[in-house]
Design an enzyme around this catalytic site. Structure first.
Site, PDB file in Angstrom:
ATOM      1  N   ASN A  77      -5.619  -0.387   7.413  1.00  0.00           N
ATOM      2  CA  ASN A  77      -4.424   0.356   7.796  1.00  0.00           C
ATOM      3  C   ASN A  77      -4.581   0.799   9.246  1.00  0.00           C
ATOM      4  O   ASN A  77      -5.170   1.832   9.522  1.00  0.00           O
ATOM      5  CB  ASN A  77      -4.230   1.554   6.851  1.00  0.00           C
ATOM      6  CG  ASN A  77      -2.966   2.329   7.163  1.00  0.00           C
ATOM      7  OD1 ASN A  77      -2.266   2.024   8.129  1.00  0.00           O
ATOM      8  ND2 ASN A  77      -2.667   3.321   6.351  1.00  0.00           N
TER       9      ASN A  77
ATOM     10  N   GLY B  34       7.331  -2.809  -1.597  1.00  0.00           N
ATOM     11  CA  GLY B  34       6.940  -1.418  -1.411  1.00  0.00           C
ATOM     12  C   GLY B  34       7.888  -0.431  -2.037  1.00  0.00           C
ATOM     13  O   GLY B  34       7.838  -0.161  -3.239  1.00  0.00           O
ATOM     14  N   THR B  35       8.787   0.076  -1.222  1.00  0.00           N
ATOM     15  CA  THR B  35       9.682   1.145  -1.668  1.00  0.00           C
ATOM     16  C   THR B  35      10.434   0.786  -2.950  1.00  0.00           C
ATOM     17  O   THR B  35      10.708   1.657  -3.772  1.00  0.00           O
ATOM     18  CB  THR B  35      10.671   1.480  -0.536  1.00  0.00           C
ATOM     19  OG1 THR B  35       9.905   1.835   0.626  1.00  0.00           O
ATOM     20  CG2 THR B  35      11.574   2.631  -0.895  1.00  0.00           C
TER      21      THR B  35
ATOM     22  N   ASN C 280       9.027   8.965   4.529  1.00  0.00           N
ATOM     23  CA  ASN C 280       7.913   9.624   3.864  1.00  0.00           C
ATOM     24  C   ASN C 280       6.925  10.156   4.880  1.00  0.00           C
ATOM     25  O   ASN C 280       6.743   9.599   5.962  1.00  0.00           O
ATOM     26  CB  ASN C 280       7.215   8.679   2.872  1.00  0.00           C
ATOM     27  CG  ASN C 280       6.146   7.838   3.529  1.00  0.00           C
ATOM     28  OD1 ASN C 280       5.044   8.321   3.829  1.00  0.00           O
ATOM     29  ND2 ASN C 280       6.454   6.574   3.787  1.00  0.00           N
TER      30      ASN C 280
ATOM     31  N   GLY D  24      12.205   0.772   3.171  1.00  0.00           N
ATOM     32  CA  GLY D  24      13.323   0.404   2.312  1.00  0.00           C
ATOM     33  C   GLY D  24      14.197  -0.675   2.934  1.00  0.00           C
ATOM     34  O   GLY D  24      13.943  -1.152   4.047  1.00  0.00           O
TER      35      GLY D  24
ATOM     36  N   CYS E 213      -0.898   3.964  10.203  1.00  0.00           N
ATOM     37  CA  CYS E 213      -0.268   5.078   9.484  1.00  0.00           C
ATOM     38  C   CYS E 213       0.340   6.071  10.470  1.00  0.00           C
ATOM     39  O   CYS E 213      -0.363   6.624  11.309  1.00  0.00           O
ATOM     40  CB  CYS E 213      -1.248   5.818   8.588  1.00  0.00           C
ATOM     41  SG  CYS E 213      -0.419   7.174   7.707  1.00  0.00           S
TER      42      CYS E 213
ATOM     43  N   LYS F 215      -3.009  -4.436   8.795  1.00  0.00           N
ATOM     44  CA  LYS F 215      -1.622  -3.978   8.643  1.00  0.00           C
ATOM     45  C   LYS F 215      -1.180  -3.255   9.904  1.00  0.00           C
ATOM     46  O   LYS F 215      -1.772  -2.261  10.304  1.00  0.00           O
ATOM     47  CB  LYS F 215      -1.487  -3.058   7.434  1.00  0.00           C
ATOM     48  CG  LYS F 215      -0.042  -2.654   7.152  1.00  0.00           C
ATOM     49  CD  LYS F 215       0.093  -2.005   5.800  1.00  0.00           C
ATOM     50  CE  LYS F 215       1.520  -1.564   5.527  1.00  0.00           C
ATOM     51  NZ  LYS F 215       1.659  -0.972   4.180  1.00  0.00           N
TER      52      LYS F 215
ATOM     53  N   SER G 196       0.831  -1.207   0.000  1.00  0.00           N
ATOM     54  CA  SER G 196       0.000   0.000   0.000  1.00  0.00           C
ATOM     55  C   SER G 196       0.867   1.260   0.000  1.00  0.00           C
ATOM     56  O   SER G 196       1.868   1.341   0.707  1.00  0.00           O
ATOM     57  CB  SER G 196      -0.895  -0.003   1.236  1.00  0.00           C
ATOM     58  OG  SER G 196      -1.722   1.143   1.227  1.00  0.00           O
TER      59      SER G 196
ATOM     60  N   LYS H 105      -3.213   2.080  -2.429  1.00  0.00           N
ATOM     61  CA  LYS H 105      -2.965   3.138  -1.460  1.00  0.00           C
ATOM     62  C   LYS H 105      -4.210   3.250  -0.585  1.00  0.00           C
ATOM     63  O   LYS H 105      -5.317   2.919  -1.023  1.00  0.00           O
ATOM     64  CB  LYS H 105      -2.703   4.453  -2.197  1.00  0.00           C
ATOM     65  CG  LYS H 105      -2.440   5.623  -1.275  1.00  0.00           C
ATOM     66  CD  LYS H 105      -1.480   6.631  -1.872  1.00  0.00           C
ATOM     67  CE  LYS H 105      -1.164   7.755  -0.882  1.00  0.00           C
ATOM     68  NZ  LYS H 105      -0.358   7.285   0.263  1.00  0.00           N
TER      69      LYS H 105
END
Lengths: 326, 288
Positions: A129, A266-267, A71, A218, A132, A166, A23, A47
């Site tokens: 989610n 992801g990243t 981010n 990452g 976040c 998540k 996501s 997303k």
């Protein structure tokens, strides 16, 4: 040897292979369908969609860090109506399962979004989610086991869909939260969302990000994410979907051996939209060369005592394939 | 590398060959990459996302304007990137050697609207924002031998004034401004623009946000005085992905449909070229 089987299941959700998009790194799922062969991956996770449109946080929103990035996007998305109007018509044509990630500002909003999603034939599964870090209150539901169990139970009931929760690594221990989600009826848990971090502009004597905090993703977070998967998957009986720094087929296998049933890329998508496809293709080649016939045999194989739902097998050693430029 | 250079999809990974990489000014490098398919599909004002080094360190690609194309027998076969060393990624790029493969996505983003040859085209560049204008000027000159082209370029001092000679050689009027007066006019490039603005001109700009803010207020003032002309800016927001996936490179865009009169637009896919009036410059925070 026959072509290896890469198929895995997350509850009733059958995936042709364990590679999903994460996501927030692949739009709402349809934007890159012309660019990337989505029939080669297990599925897309959107997303986060919220009830109302969110324009997101003021820039700067991202910053590179060693081996990763920060981010603070702030759940920028068109809201439910925008999603239904613009994205949904394109979803039916996607050649892979469409997993809708949602977040509510309140439990009631989570439940209402789940109810609406449950009415859409295009949605194969939900991902809640609960984690976040970039909106106020975004982490609240993922920090308290009681709140997590209740919200999962109500969203499962409201949607009737397979549901992945998540979770955040920014808790004292993610295991009791995952156990609570299992009690609530979650089909799976996705581990993990970004780690909290910040970045400083020392000349300006201030933080780079307006909110002061951001989420780190990452390759830099892979060891911590792997640990979360390794520990949690031994403590629950539902599947774990691994997320964090996956950029190669080797990374995928490490997650599976640690206990993940599927993974999300992801990243690494930011380097190349075809990254999930490249990884899935490489995954098949790697299994073939290692003589592994069924990828499910690897799931949780690093566990001292393997969970009941995992087939027993001893995989051959997997070479640390150098990650080449794709 | 399985990637191909024969893709028609712009955000598909391509692999080119480094055919040149030299320092042309202090900390300013000219990188040449051979990739005919890319060169054939590029348009002025577009950009590419370049892998700085093999592997995942640094992790993210870097966005660069297409500075120029390389031709062989009249056919475009490669591209030029002009880059200034500002961090680990750009430093790594200086180590790229001739003959090695280099991965990139592109051409990406919306190009400049170059209008018609009867317009006086004024290109306004600040610092390394000069990069796209060699290609723009070459394209325009190939389109028309007669069009009036002006290149206004500014920099901190004479060492940071880029592409003046190359663009002058294409038959453009070139005017230079430097902060310290070490070359050309002492002051800002927007001061050079002021007397040239007239109805029917077309302004293309690329540079740092302070330059854009000054440009935006000049344009607003001239339009209030009754002048009618187009002005486009190519933004320099940092872009983690370059193809619309991350939502990191946003700029505040005017919007009547949003409560505060603006929304954030992804500069990689909605831009990087915008009409100057589309952006809410009052909301742009300059961190540098």
């Amino acid at each position: 040897m026959n072509s290896p089987s890469l198929a895995v299941s997350i509850g009733p959700l059958d995936l042709r292979n364990p590679v999903l998009t994460a996501s927030g790194t692949f739009g709402l799922g349809h934007e890159f369908a012309d660019l990337v062969d989505l029939s080669a991956i297990g599925g897309v996770v959107t997303k986060t969609v919220t009830m109302n449109e969110r324009i997101g946080n003021p820039p700067p929103r991202t910053m590179e860090s060693a081996g990763g990035m920060l981010n603070s996007i702030g759940l920028m998305n068109p809201g439910w109506d925008g999603f239904v109007e613009r994205t949904l018509p394109k979803v039916a044509a996607l050649p892979c399962p469409f997993i809708l990630n949602i977040a509510g500002k309140s439990e009631a909003e989570f439940v209402e979004l789940s109810r609406r999603a449950g009415e859409l034939a295009e949605v194969a599964a939900l991902e809640l989610n609960l984690s976040c870090p970039n909106v106020s209150g975004g982490l609240d539901f993922g920090r308290d086991p009681v709140a997590a169990e209740q919200i999962v139970a109500r969203c499962v009931e409201a949607s009737g869909l397979p549901l992945m929760a998540k979770l955040s690594p920014n808790v004292e221990d993610v295991v009791p939260i995952a156990q609570a989600c299992e009690r609530g009826g979650a089909t799976a848990v996705s581990l993990i969302n970004t780690f909290l971090g910040t970045a400083i502009d020392w000349r300006a004597r201030k933080t780079i990000f307006a909110r002061g905090i951001a989420g780190v993703s990452g390759p830099a977070i892979k060891p911590m994410a792997l640990l979360a998967v390794f520990r949690t998957s031994q403590a629950i009986s539902i599947p774990v979907v691994g997320i964090g720094g996956i950029a190669s087929a080797t990374d995928v296998l490490e997650y599976l051996v640690a206990g993940a049933t599927a993974v999300q890329v992801g990243t690494a998508c930011f380097l190349d939209p075809a990254m999930p496809v490249t990884i899935a293709v490489e995954l098949r080649r790697l299994l073939q060369s290692e003589g592994i016939e069924d990828i499910r045999a690897l799931i949780g194989s690093a566990h001292p005592s393997q969970p009941k739902h995992v087939a027993s097998a001893t995989p051959r050693a997997v070479n640390q394939a150098e990650v080449s430029e794709k | 590398m399985n990637a191909t250079c024969s893709s028609t999809s712009s955000a598909q990974m391509r692999v080119g060959i480094v055919t040149g990489n030299v320092e042309v000014a202090p900390d300013c490098w000219r990188l040449e990459i051979r990739c005919p398919e890319f060169a054939r599909s590029a348009t002025p004002g577009q950009f590419l996302m370049l892998r700085c080094r093999q592997g995942l360190d640094p992790l993210l690609s870097r966005a660069f304007s297409i500075c120029d194309l390389i031709y062989e027998g009249g056919e475009p076969v490669g591209l030029v990137v002009l880059q200034v060393v500002i961090g680990v990624g750009t430093l790594a790029l200086t180590k790229r050697v001739v003959g090695e493969e280099i991965g990139f996505l592109g051409p990406l983003g919306n190009p400049y609207d170059l209008g018609t040859p009867d317009e006086h085209m004024i290109m306004v560049a600040g610092g390394i924002g000069a990069a796209p204008f060699l290609y723009v000027a070459r394209f325009l000159r190939a389109r028309s031998a007669e069009q009036r082209l002006t290149y206004l370029v500014g920099g901190r001092n004479k060492d940071f004034v880029y592409l003046a000679d190359e663009i002058a050689a294409l038959g453009c009027d070139v005017q230079i401004a430097t902060d310290d007066g070490s070359l050309g006019h002492q002051g800002y490039v927007t001061q050079l623009l002021d007397p040239l603005l007239a109805s029917g001109v077309r302004v293309l700009a690329c540079g740092p946000n302070p330059m854009f803010k000054s440009l935006a207020s000049l344009v607003e003032q001239k339009r209030a005085e009754g002048l009618e002309f187009a002005c486009q800016v190519s933004t320099e927001e940092s872009m983690p992905c370059g193809y619309g996936a991350c939502a990191g490179c946003v700029v505040p865009l005017r919007s009547d449909n949003h409560p505060d009169g603006f929304r954030y637009g992804k500069s990689c896919v909605e831009g990087p070229v915008f009409p100057v009036e589309a952006i809410r410059w009052d909301l742009i925070r300059s961190i540098h």
